[in-house]
Structures are given as structure tokens and as C-alpha cells.
Design a protein around this motif. Structure first.
Motif, PDB file in Angstrom:
ATOM      1  N   PRO A   1     -68.651  47.072  39.342  1.00 13.00           N
ATOM      2  CA  PRO A   1     -69.225  47.424  40.643  1.00 13.00           C
ATOM      3  C   PRO A   1     -69.295  46.228  41.573  1.00 13.00           C
ATOM      4  O   PRO A   1     -69.074  46.348  42.780  1.00 13.00           O
ATOM      5  CB  PRO A   1     -70.630  47.929  40.302  1.00 13.00           C
ATOM      6  CG  PRO A   1     -70.556  48.325  38.876  1.00 13.00           C
ATOM      7  CD  PRO A   1     -69.588  47.381  38.245  1.00 13.00           C
TER       8      PRO A   1
ATOM      9  N   VAL B   1     -79.478  44.708  40.200  1.00 16.49           N
ATOM     10  CA  VAL B   1     -78.142  44.392  40.700  1.00 16.49           C
ATOM     11  C   VAL B   1     -77.873  45.114  42.009  1.00 16.49           C
ATOM     12  O   VAL B   1     -77.336  44.538  42.959  1.00 16.49           O
ATOM     13  CB  VAL B   1     -77.070  44.763  39.645  1.00 16.49           C
ATOM     14  CG1 VAL B   1     -75.689  44.533  40.203  1.00 16.49           C
ATOM     15  CG2 VAL B   1     -77.268  43.945  38.385  1.00 16.49           C
TER      16      VAL B   1
ATOM     17  N   VAL C   1     -81.769  47.096  35.145  1.00 12.84           N
ATOM     18  CA  VAL C   1     -80.565  46.319  35.470  1.00 12.84           C
ATOM     19  C   VAL C   1     -79.912  46.889  36.721  1.00 12.84           C
ATOM     20  O   VAL C   1     -79.535  46.167  37.646  1.00 12.84           O
ATOM     21  CB  VAL C   1     -79.568  46.350  34.289  1.00 12.84           C
ATOM     22  CG1 VAL C   1     -78.228  45.791  34.707  1.00 12.84           C
ATOM     23  CG2 VAL C   1     -80.127  45.585  33.115  1.00 12.84           C
TER      24      VAL C   1
ATOM     25  N   GLN D   1     -75.818  51.820  32.608  1.00 12.64           N
ATOM     26  CA  GLN D   1     -76.673  50.664  32.385  1.00 12.64           C
ATOM     27  C   GLN D   1     -78.138  51.067  32.425  1.00 12.64           C
ATOM     28  O   GLN D   1     -78.489  52.127  32.918  1.00 12.64           O
ATOM     29  CB  GLN D   1     -76.421  49.613  33.476  1.00 12.64           C
ATOM     30  CG  GLN D   1     -75.034  49.029  33.418  1.00 12.64           C
ATOM     31  CD  GLN D   1     -74.797  48.303  32.115  1.00 12.64           C
ATOM     32  OE1 GLN D   1     -75.395  47.273  31.851  1.00 12.64           O
ATOM     33  NE2 GLN D   1     -73.916  48.841  31.292  1.00 12.64           N
TER      34      GLN D   1
ATOM     35  N   PRO E   1     -69.269  46.661  32.687  1.00 11.28           N
ATOM     36  CA  PRO E   1     -69.920  47.728  33.445  1.00 11.28           C
ATOM     37  C   PRO E   1     -70.734  47.198  34.619  1.00 11.28           C
ATOM     38  O   PRO E   1     -70.954  47.907  35.586  1.00 11.28           O
ATOM     39  CB  PRO E   1     -70.833  48.412  32.428  1.00 11.28           C
ATOM     40  CG  PRO E   1     -70.259  48.083  31.111  1.00 11.28           C
ATOM     41  CD  PRO E   1     -69.638  46.734  31.257  1.00 11.28           C
TER      42      PRO E   1
ATOM     43  N   LEU F   1     -73.219  51.790  38.587  1.00 13.54           N
ATOM     44  CA  LEU F   1     -73.866  51.123  37.461  1.00 13.54           C
ATOM     45  C   LEU F   1     -74.498  52.123  36.502  1.00 13.54           C
ATOM     46  O   LEU F   1     -74.363  52.011  35.294  1.00 13.54           O
ATOM     47  CB  LEU F   1     -74.944  50.156  37.980  1.00 13.54           C
ATOM     48  CG  LEU F   1     -74.430  48.882  38.621  1.00 13.54           C
ATOM     49  CD1 LEU F   1     -75.524  48.215  39.430  1.00 13.54           C
ATOM     50  CD2 LEU F   1     -73.909  47.924  37.559  1.00 13.54           C
TER      51      LEU F   1
END
Lengths: 497, 315, 158
Positions: free
Chosen positions: A393, C125, C121, C117, A389, C111
Motif C-alpha cells: 500500500p 500506517v 497497524v 493486517q 502487506p 491494509l
């Protein structure tokens, strides 16, 4: 003997601190550039060229050459890890390399790619040393008719590439040929199938197409199911190829190197053609063709060796006749000129330090690349442990930036997304994408060379038969087409379609 | 009190000199309408390398290739005219495209700043060829109309137009063979697959030096310093003169002060020995032209190429 | 399931017809060999023939173990479409909003929404992937990723 003296001289030239440093920088940059999609060796060399204006010629050329063949090493990394080919030549590595990664065998795949590239690089440098001048003359004898006949033979290769239904492979190939006609026709200047979209005038970009077809479509495929944390079915076992892997890969590497070397001498997208040809060859001579496409290490070893050997081979026309085989070597040619080195037959005699120094630097460069890349394998394999996951991306980010950085074109990014959707759908219906890519690459060339040949002969098709080299290729093509070994259209080659 | 007075005076004077005295304050984008590594690109990078000696901000090369240059030219035409985006324009291509098809720019969208380089067209053969002089070539072409093949860099390219112009004026009929670029055309002539090739001197020069190519004639106004023994077409009564130039231009609204600054500083860059040396190594000549001279030059090109293209029967 | 295959086949046939129609307007043959219309036309014809053959093939097939469910389940379709839409939006808005903002939004979407997520996080990211990449490419690799076209955002440094 004389050759030995040359080698000694070359080594002496190479082993100065400046030249050694530049060799290392070159291959390092090349690897980085090869791993990043989009930003290819051409862009990197163009960027670094001004920096070399004031550095000595030998060092500059050594570095720039290092970027070129270093990039070939890096290109396979993303193909194996995330199914993203950095350039057309790496597409084939995706087929089996990625499957190996999914089976927890990314380490051996990367390892055999590195070793295979090293062996191939070395073989091609030896070839360069020994038979450069006569081979170059041979390359000059290839004009449009010879290229056409050669490409026609390549079409037969297309048929060997698929593992499923011939009908579907043909459909993909024809589709690829069609997409290849989009754009401005260089012979007549008319626009074909562009619908007024300016970005299509130069044709469909190869990089957006392959990144979409392989990278993006793979992500979409995975997204379709609930996004699992791990897409790898087995835990990463050993990092290095084991003895069985070596046994399986040995002959593919040798064959790939020789094949790639000779194809590399001819101008054009030689690294792509050689990797595809090697794959087809390995499938043909394999005792078990069905295993290709499911993680057969031969499918990585051969093509990787081939595309690296092609890089070495493409130096031959460059260094001996000043003929650039592709955009990268054309840039290197420009670099020669800026440093006051006249390319052509006199280069070896007028600038022996440059020629032999570069040749030796290619040996050393290949060794450096191997040493650089092997420890990195452990690092790369960790990438696969990132939860999917978060990884997917980042993969998409990678693709978007990669394609955009090519030509700063939003249209190409859009094209990539479109190809991603198409690739996903095609895979659902169990169409194979490799024939599409090869058709995209050689389709425009086949048409171009056919028409050029006919213009030169003023309409007479006998030109293909009157010229010896071309006639030979045509004969081989016809023989292969009608030989009993060719699969029949009605039947599928395997159980499923 | 005096201090405040001077401060106030300075404050009011400041805006008036703002544009002139503090341009440029950030890097300047230079649009190159062709891919990295091509002739224009390398030339641009040489410029960008030497310019910091004279231009206070870095020149950033932005490649916008596509549609034969149209994508880049359009980008330049539509760029914000604040002096921070300029670009290279490449006649005759930029002039010819509007005749060949509908394009997204007009020549009036550009404000010319300064011309930097020039490359001259030439007719060349390989050294093994039976044509030793221009007369040999013309004689042979007259005897065998349509049989002599002349390679060029692609349909509609300046090389193609030059070949057509030469043939027309010399009253011969040759078969043009359009390759996918000058490099392919050159390789083809070296391999003997076509009889001759029209390309730019810059593309031929290294191969003349290595004795693989022989230039039969150049399309310049007078003989070139590097090849004094090669006649111009003009001398032989063929009144063709086709050169390609590379100039810097900005979008048409670009501030006058920026144009002046760029012109003056780039002129100094062009006269810098390092720039001249590097440029000549790539085979092109440094050639200065003011914006006014350049405008005249462009108008002349439009008047030549427009009718020629129509005559060639396309569109 | 057969329907889906058949539709796909018909799409290809339609595409072929379109190509043939477009190529008809181009020059077919010149006195020096095939013109620009020659190849696309024949390729379209061959494509059409192959597509028809495939159509016939899938129509005649009886259902069997090879018939994998082609259409993904609803949730899957939703995920795919939203991913594609997000990518397309990114491509379209990149020049307008600037790379950093557009990519940030895209990454957050992928994400958080798709990948589910944790927030921290996602933010880390997304920030690294947008702002970080922007500066990395701009400073070290000489690749200027787009800055925002909208004045307000540009002034914020985007």
C-alpha cells in the motif's frame, strides 16, 4: 600548464564556506528529489530558484547544478528496491536491479549504482574540462536530419533490448510508437487519437506511463498471488558489491561513462537514451547475454554510469554555448540569466569563477554524493524487510502522490493505473516493457525530426544523405540491420517465447 | 453601558467592511498554465517572491500545465470566485486557442486585474548569417520565394503567427519550420539549420549579448531601449506589432474588493525595484496596464487573430 | 489456454484496425512531407500485421511445458480487480473528498481487507500515509495536495 591553473582557481573559488555549504545542500536535495518519484529535478530547481535571487551567483549555480546530478543518484534507489523508476532514465535499472533485490542482492546493486555513478560523474567532469568548446560546436552541427538518422540507429538498439521473441518485442515497440503519436502534432497542430480528452492533448505523460508499467504492475502482479510476507527469495546478504561484482562491472562502467558522456552532449532525453544504449551495448558484448533481465550486475553498472555521465555531458552545451539540452538545463539557463550571467561562448572568459568553480563543485559534489549514499544503502535495504502487506500500500501511495504532484492531474493518475493494468497483462503474456518505453521516448522524436527535415529540404529525402554526419549514421544503421549478427524475426532468441 | 454601545456599533459595522478590510485572510493560489521552469512560471515566482512586501498573504504558485495552456486557463475560468484563486493569462495564446479548436473557456470567463509583463516578437538570425539587416532578408526572400526557412516555436504558436503576418505584409513567401518550442528553434538557427527564426526578444536577448544571434527587426510599436539600433517592422513599412503579455486575472465573479486590493498591491509590487531588476534579467519588460486598457488590448487581439487564422486555411 | 492468447491477439488486431480507421481522417501527405496521418496509419498497419502473426503463432502451438496458466485463480482475480477499482476510486474521489480522507480510506482498504493486517497497524500506517503525507508535502515540499471540495469535509480541516 594552463589547465592546472584553472583547476586551482576553481578549487579556490569552491572552497569558501558559502559555496561548500550550497554544494552540499544541492546534492542532498537532489538525492531526496531523485528518490521521490514525480517531483523531479526540474520542479525542485524551479521551487528553489526564487530563494537564490539574493545569494551570490556562483553559490546559486553550484547548488542548482548539484540538485540536477544529485537527482540521478537517487533515481536508481527506488528502481532497485521496488521496481519504481523515478524517471525514464531509471527504467533500465529496474530490469536487472530489481531482480537483484529480489535475490537478496539489493545492497550490491545500490552500491554498484552509487560507485558507477561516481566514476561516471568524475569521467564526465574531466571530459567537460578538457574538450568542452570543440564538442559544443560539434553538437551545434546536429540539426533535424542528424537527429533523425541517429534515432534510426537507436531503433536498431531497440531490437537488441529484448531477450525473448522478436515478434513480441516489435509489437511492444510499435505499440509504444503508437502511444507516442497521441496528442497534438507540433508540426501541423492537429490533434491525433485524443478523442476530445483534454489531458491527452500533450501526449501521454512519460512518468505516469513508466510508473504504471513498472511500479503499479509489479504490485498487481504480487497481489495476484496470496500476499506473502516476503517477496524476496533470499535473505539480504552483504551490503557491498564483492570482488566478483567489481570485476564484472568495471568495463561496463567505463563503457557506460564514455557512451553516456557523448550522448549527453546532444540535446534531448539524453540520459534515457544513454542508459538504454548502454544496456544494449553490454548485452551485445557480454559473453552470456541470457543473464540480462535476471539480475546481471552489468545491467545496472553500465546504464547507471551512462545516465550519470549524460548529465555531465549535458552541461557542455549549456556552459559553452548557452544551449539547454533539456528542461532542467533550460531552467539552469534561466538561473544564469537571473544572476546576470550571459550564457554563451563568452561565459568562460567573462565569468571564469563561475565556470571553474562549478566544474570543481561537480567533482566535489560527486564525492559528497558517494559519501551520502553509501551509508544510506544499509537503510534502504531495511525498507525491503517491511512486510509486503504493509509495503505494497505504501508503494501505491508513493506512486499516486508522485504522479499527482507532477501536474496535479487526476487524469494522469488514472493513466498510470491504466498502464499498471496493461503492464500486468503484458507481463503475463511475456511481453517485455523496455522496448515500449524506449519507443515512447524516441518515437515522437523520430517522426518529428523526419518531418522537420523534409520541410527544411522542401520535400527532398536526399537531405539525409547530403549531410555528412547524417549519412554516416544511416550507413551504420543499414550495415547493422543487414549484418549477420542481427537476430532473425522468425526465430526467437531464446528457448521460450 | 457605553462600552456595550460601542461594541454593538462595531458589531454591526463589521460585516459591511468585512470583505474590504480583511481580504486576504489566507494564502492566494496563483494558477500558472505552464510547467515549472518555463518563462511564465519563473516570472510568476519572481512576483510571488517580491509580493509579500505588499500583499499580506503569500501567493502560492500552482502549476497546471497541459494542452498548450488550456488546462490552466480552464481551471482559472472555473475556479471559485472568492478572490483566493487568480492566475496568469497569456495572450495571444489564450486568445488564439478558441480560434484553433474548441476549448473549455471563453475570454468572458475572466476578469482582468492588471497586466504585469510584456515580451516583444522579433526576427533573428545567427551572427554568421549573410543577412545583416532586415532589408537583406526581405530582398533574399523575394528573389527565392519559398526557399528561405524561418523557424518558429510550433504550429499555431504566436511565433508562427508573427512569421506569417510578417511574410504577408512584406509580400514575401517563406517556409515556416515548426519546432517543438522556442528553445529548439533557436538552437536550430544557431546551428545554421534554418535561415532565420521568429521568437520573443526575451528568448533572444542573452544570445545577442554573447554575440551568437543578431536581431533583424522587432515587432513593437517603437524601438526597444535595449536594442536601439534594431529597427521595428513598422518603420520598414511592415505594419505588424505582435507582443505577448502576461496579466493577472481572476474568474469572472471575483469580488470587486478583491480585484481592487490585488490591483493596487500588485501595482506596487511591479514598481518595486527588486521586481523590475529581476524581471529584466529574464529578458522581459515590466508593463503596467489597467484592467480597462487590457480589455481593449484583448479585443484588439481577437479582431486580428480571428480572421488571420481563418485566412491561413486551417479549420 | 490457447483461447486466452488468441483473445489477446485479437484485441491487438482490433486496436490496430481502430488506429488505422482514426488515422484515415487525418491528413496523409502534404507537399512538404508526411502529414499527421502518415505515421499513425502505417504504425497501425504494421501493428495489425504483427498481431496477426502472433495470433497465428499462438494458434499453431501445441500445448507444452511453456504454457503457464495465464488466468489466475478466482481469489487472485478478485484481489487484482478490487485493487484496481480502489485505485481508480481514489483517483476519482481525491479532489472531492480531499487527499487525506480518500487516501486514508484507500490505505485502510489495502491494509485491512487485502493485507489482513491488525487494526492498530492499519490505523497507524493509514493515518501517517494520509494526514502525515498531506502535511509533509504541503509544508515542506510546497506541493499542495487537494483539500476536500465538499464544504462539510473542508471545514473539518480535510
Amino acid at each position: 600548464m594552463e589547465l592546472f591553473e584553472h583547476l586551482l582557481f576553481g578549487t579556490q573559488t569552491l572552497f569558501t564556506p558559502v559555496n561548500l555549504a550550497f554544494c552540499f545542500i544541492g546534492v542532498l536535495m537532489g538525492t531526496l528529489v531523485g528518490v521521490l518519484p514525480g517531483l523531479g529535478p526540474t520542479a525542485a530547481i524551479a521551487l528553489l530558484l526564487p530563494a537564490t535571487f539574493h545569494t551570490p551567483p556562483v553559490a546559486s549555480i553550484i547548488m542548482l547544478a548539484g540538485i540536477y546530478y544529485g537527482a540521478m543518484y537517487g533515481g536508481s534507489t527506488t528502481s532497485i528496491l521496488v521496481n519504481i523508476p523515478g524517471e525514464a532514465a531509471s527504467v533500465i535499472t529496474c530490469l536487472d536491479g530489481y531482480q537483484m533485490a529480489l535475490q537478496g542482492r539489493a545492497g550490491p546493486a545500490l552500491g554498484i549504482a552509487a560507485f558507477g555513478s561516481f566514476i561516471a560523474g568524475t569521467i564526465s567532469v574531466v571530459g567537460l574540462m578538457l574538450i568542452a568548446p570543440p564538442l559544443a560546436k560539434f553538437a551545434l552541427a546536429f540539426g533535424p536530419p542528424e537527429y533523425f538518422s541517429l534515432m534510426l540507429m537507436g531503433v536498431v538498439v531497440l531490437i537488441y533490448l529484448g531477450s525473448g521473441s522478436i515478434l513480441k518485442a516489435l509489437m511492444m515497440a510499435v505499440f509504444g510508437l503508437l502511444v507516442g503519436t497521441i496528442g497534438q502534432d507540433s508540426i501541423s497542430g492537429t490533434l491525433r487519437l485524443t478523442f476530445g480528452i483534454r489531458e491527452l492533448y500533450d501526449g501521454v505523460g512519460l512518468i505516469p506511463a513508466i510508473m504504471g508499467l513498472f511500479g503499479v504492475s509489479e504490485v498487481i502482479s504480487n497481489v495476484e498471488q496470496a500476499i506473502k510476507t516476503e517477496i524476496i527469495s533470499a535473505k539480504a546478504r552483504n551490503l557491498m558489491p564483492n570482488r566478483q561484482d567489481w570485476r564484472d562491472s568495471f568495463w561496463p562502467i567505463i563503457r557506460g561513462s564514455v557512451l553516456g558522456f557523448f550522448i549527453g552532449i546532444l540535446p534531448g532525453p539524453s540520459s534515457t537514451i544513454s542508459s538504454f544504449s548502454s544496456y544494449a551495448l553490454e548485452k551485445k558484448v557480454s559473453g552470456n547475454p541470457a543473464k540480462f533481465g535476471k539480475g546481471a550486475i552489468e545491467g545496472v553498472a553500465g546504464p547507471e554510469a551512462a545516465n550519470n555521465a549524460a548529465t555531465g555531458g549535458s552541461f557542455i552545451p549549456l556552459l559553452t554555448l548557452g544551449i539547454p539540452a533539456n528542461a532542467v538545463t533550460a531552467l539552469l539557463l534561466g538561473a544564469f540569466m537571473i544572476h546576470g550571467v550571459t550564457p554563451g561562448p563568452l561565459l568562460i572568459s567573462k565569468h571564469p569563477d563561475l565556470f571553474w568553480g562549478t566544474v570543481m563543485s561537480m567533482y566535489l559534489g560527486n564525492i559528497m554524493l558517494l559519501i551520502l549514499n553509501l551509508p544510506l544503502i544499509g537503510l534502504w535495504v531495511q525498507v525491503l524487510r517491511v512486510p509486503y502487506p504493509i509495503l505494497f500500500p505504501l508503494i501505491l501511495l508513493f506512486c499516486l502522490v508522485g504522479v499527482f504532484s507532477l501536474n496535479f492531474s487526476q487524469a494522469e493518475v488514472g493513466l498510470m493505473i491504466g498502464f499498471g493494468a496493461f503492464g500486468y497483462a503484458a507481463r503475463k503474456f511475456q511481453f517485455e516493457l523496455a522496448p515500449l518505453v524506449l519507443a515512447l521516448v524516441i518515437g515522437p522524436m523520430i517522426e518529428n525530426y523526419l518531418r522537420l527535415s523534409l520541410i527544411i529540404s522542401r520535400g527532398s529525402p536526399w537531405i539525409f544523405f547530403r549531410r555528412p554526419i547524417s549519412a554516416v549514421f544511416i550507413l551504420i544503421t543499414l550495415t547493422l540491420l543487414f549484418s549477420p549478427f542481427m537476430p532473425r524475426i522468425g526465430r526467437s532468441r531464446e528457448r521460450f517465447q | 453601558m457605553k462600552r456595550v454601545f460601542f461594541l454593538l456599533v462595531g458589531f454591526f459595522l463589521f460585516p459591511a467592511s468585512a470583505v474590504a478590510s480583511d481580504y486576504p485572510t489566507k494564502p492566494i493560489d496563483v494558477i500558472v498554465a505552464y510547467a515549472a521552469g518555463g518563462g511564465t512560471d519563473v516570472g510568476a515566482r519572481i512576483l510571488a517572491k517580491v509580493a509579500p512586501k505588499y500583499v499580506s498573504q503569500p501567493l502560492v504558485i500552482v502549476n497546471k500545465p497541459g494542452a498548450g495552456g488550456e488546462v490552466g486557463f480552464m481551471a482559472l475560468a472555473q475556479a471559485k470566485p472568492d478572490g483566493y484563486t487568480i492566475g496568469f493569462i497569456n495572450p495571444p495564446t489564450i486568445v488564439m486557442l478558441p480560434f484553433q479548436r474548441k476549448v473549455g473557456y471563453k475570454m468572458s470567463d475572466f476578469k482582468y486585474i492588471i497586466n504585469i509583463m510584456e515580451d516583444v516578437g522579433c526576427l533573428s538570425v545567427r551572427t554568421e548569417s549573410k543577412y545583416k539587416t532586415l532589408e537583406d532578408f526581405i530582398k533574399d526572400a523575394r528573389q527565392k520565394p519559398g526557399e528561405v526557412t524561418v523557424g518558429n516555436a510550433g504550429a499555431g504558436s504566436d511565433a508562427h503567427m508573427t512569421a506569417v503576418d510578417i511574410a504577408r505584409r512584406a509580400n514575401i513567401s517563406v517556409t515556416p519550420v515548426p519546432f517543438k518550442g522556442a528553445s529548439e528553434a533557436r538552437t536550430a538557427v544557431m546551428g545554421g539549420h534554418v535561415d532565420a527564426v521568429v521568437m520573443k526578444v526575451g528568448e533572444a536577448k542573452p544570445y545577442v549579448e554573447s554575440n551568437q544571434i543578431r536581431i533583424l527587426g522587432v515587432a513593437a510599436g517603437e524601438r526597444l531601449k535595449d536594442f536601439p539600433q534594431v529597427p521595428t517592422f513598422r518603420e520598414k513599412g511592415i505594419l505588424t506589432a505582435m507582443t505577448t503579455t502576461r496579466a493577472i486575472a481572476g474568474p469572472s465573479g471575483i469580488p470587486v474588493a478583491a480585484v481592487k486590493y490585488l490591483h493596487d498591491q500588485l501595482k506596487k509590487t511591479m514598481e518595486d525595484p527588486e521586481f523590475i531588476e529581476l524581471t529584466q534579467k529574464t529578458g522581459v519588460y515590466v508593463k503596467y496596464m489597467t484592467a480597462e486598457e487590457y480589455k481593449k488590448y484583448i479585443d484588439g487581439l481577437e479582431q486580428t487573430y480571428g480572421p488571420m487564422w481563418k485566412e491561413m486555411g486551417k479549420k | 489456454m490457447k483461447r486466452v492468447y488468441q483473445t489477446a491477439g485479437l484485441c491487438f488486431v482490433g486496436l490496430s484496425a481502430f488506429v488505422v480507421w482514426e488515422s484515415w481522417t487525418l491528413e496523409y501527405y502534404t507537399n512538404l512531407g508526411p502529414g499527421p496521418g502518415f505515421f499513425p496509419l502505417w504504425l497501425g498497419v504494421v501493428m495489425g500485421a504483427l498481431s496477426l502473426a502472433w495470433f497465428v503463432q499462438v494458434s499453431g502451438r501445441k500445448g507444452g511445458p511453456d504454457d503457464v496458466a495465464i488466468l489466475p485463480e478466482r481469489a487472485g482475480i478478485l484481489r487484482i480487480l478490487s485493487t484496481l477499482a480502489a485505485l481508480a476510486a481514489m483517483a476519482g474521489l481525491m479532489n472531492l473528498f480531499g487527499f487525506q480522507l480518500a487516501m486514508f480510506l484507500l490505505l485502510v482498504f489495502l491494509l485491512k481487507v487485502l493485507g489482513r493486517q491488525a487494526l492498530w497497524v492499519t490505523l497507524v500506517v493509514a493515518l501517517l500515509g494520509s494526514v502525515g503525507v498531506y502535511h509533509l508535502f504541503g509544508a515542506y515540499l510546497d506541493v499542495p495536495l487537494p483539500a476536500a471540495a465538499v464544504k462539510l469535509l473542508a471545514n473539518l480541516g480535510l
